[in-house]
Enzyme design. Structure first.
Site: not given
Ligand code: NDP
Length: 312
Positions: A134, A137-138
């Site tokens: 993701c 997300c990261d």
């Protein structure tokens, strides 16, 4: 013995806990069945920087513990059980678990989705430490670095484009010689000077530093010749799609061709009145903790209204 609830919630990610919080505060006496992976996908991630309300970096498992504590605090009943069969053809709805059976006047499905992985052993070792599924997300952790994206669908291309705003270089490896992603996304990808595409290329290994727990390189194979080579990268994103957890509902609820639960536009109502769906199990597109929590809230409000209107 069968336990009855006005509202039964299946799944314990951000959608499930948020639905439980709202349903409990609406005096609907909800029961939340947590499933095998309590806390959902966030329970296996590390740093979370994009859930609003926290100026400092927080940990995914901690965030889920907080949501769980909040659900308990407002009076939700939490049960550690795995639902293996559902009867939603007539009311009250019936849920059968490994530990027990449940009946409910309304059901909120929050069973989530799982990112697909390639199945490489190193993928597991470095997940959360250089390997992710993701970018939203990261991705932030790879500012001005080199990242490798794997996949050729909309997810891979969107995530690769997202990474071009952060990373110095974005390399996309795809196992075929053409992408599956929408043409407009492909055009944007091809036009971006930060992007390099490796066609007919598979990720077959990950090299990392086991002590520092970071990724150093990808081992790539030419799909045609089988020849392998090493490519230095700082991060690897496996973006080959997601699988929604909807096996229990096949043939019982309208599902999209990719297996997600279909909901009526702007609501969480499914094809069966009294059954609602929230979070990644119905959201093929956004898949964020905050959007899952948002639809969890919507599902509890939709269930409350439906129970009132139908006098179930
Ligand atoms: P897709 O199934 O569309 O694409 C998956 C990609 O990963 C394919 O290119 C596939 O390769 C590749 N892949 C799958 N398994 C492997 C493997 N084992 N090794 C290497 N490569 C692999 O999934 P997406 O998540 O991209 O999209 C899912 C759905 O969600 C689609 O309908 C998509 O349109 C939609 N979506 C829409 C968005 C939007 O509208 N903005 C954003 C994100 C998703 P191959 O092509 O060879 O099969």
């Amino acid at each position: 013995m069968e336990q009855h609830a006005r509202v039964a919630i299946i799944g314990s990610g951000p959608a499930g806990y948020t639905a439980a919080i709202y349903a409990a505060r609406a005096m609907l006496n909800p029961i939340l069945i947590e499933g095998s992976q309590g806390g959902g996908q966030l329970s296996t991630t590390t740093d979370v920087e994009n859930f609003p309300g926290f100026a400092d970096v927080i940990q995914g498992p901690w965030l889920m513990e907080q949501m769980k504590a909040q659900a308990l605090h407002v009076g939700a009943r939490l049960v550690n059980d795995e639902i293996t069969a559902v009867e939603i053809g007539e009311r009250p709805f019936r849920l059968h678990g490994v530990q027990g059976a449940y009946s409910a006047d309304a059901v909120i499905i929050c069973t989530g989705a799982q990112a697909k992985w390639l199945g490489l052993p190193d993928e597991t070792e470095y997940r959360g430490f250089g390997v992710s599924s993701c970018a939203t997300c990261d991705g932030f952790f790879y500012r001005d670095q080199t990242v490798l994206m794997v996949g050729g669908g909309n997810t891979a291309v969107e995530e690769a484009l997202y990474m071009t705003n952060i990373a110095a270089k974005v390399i996309l490896a795809h196992r075929r010689d053409s992408l599956r992603a929408d043409k407009v996304l492909q055009a944007r990808l091809f036009a971006n000077p930060k992007v390099e595409i490796l066609w007919n290329t598979a990720l077959v290994g990950i090299e990392g530093d086991p002590v520092a727990k970071s990724v150093r390189a990808a081992r790539l194979a030419d799909v045609g010749t089988g020849e392998t080579r090493r490519l230095a990268v700082d991060g690897i994103f496996v973006t080959i799609g997601h699988t929604p957890a909807t096996n229990l509902f096949a043939g019982k609820l309208d599902l999209s061709p990719t297996g997600y639960i279909r909901t009526q536009a702007g609501t969480t109502r499914t094809s069966v009145p009294g059954v609602f769906a929230a979070g990644d199990v119905m959201d093929e597109r956004y898949r964020q903790a905050v959007t899952a929590a948002g639809t969890g809230c919507m599902a509890a409000l939709d269930a409350e209204q439906w129970l009132m209107e139908s006098a179930a």
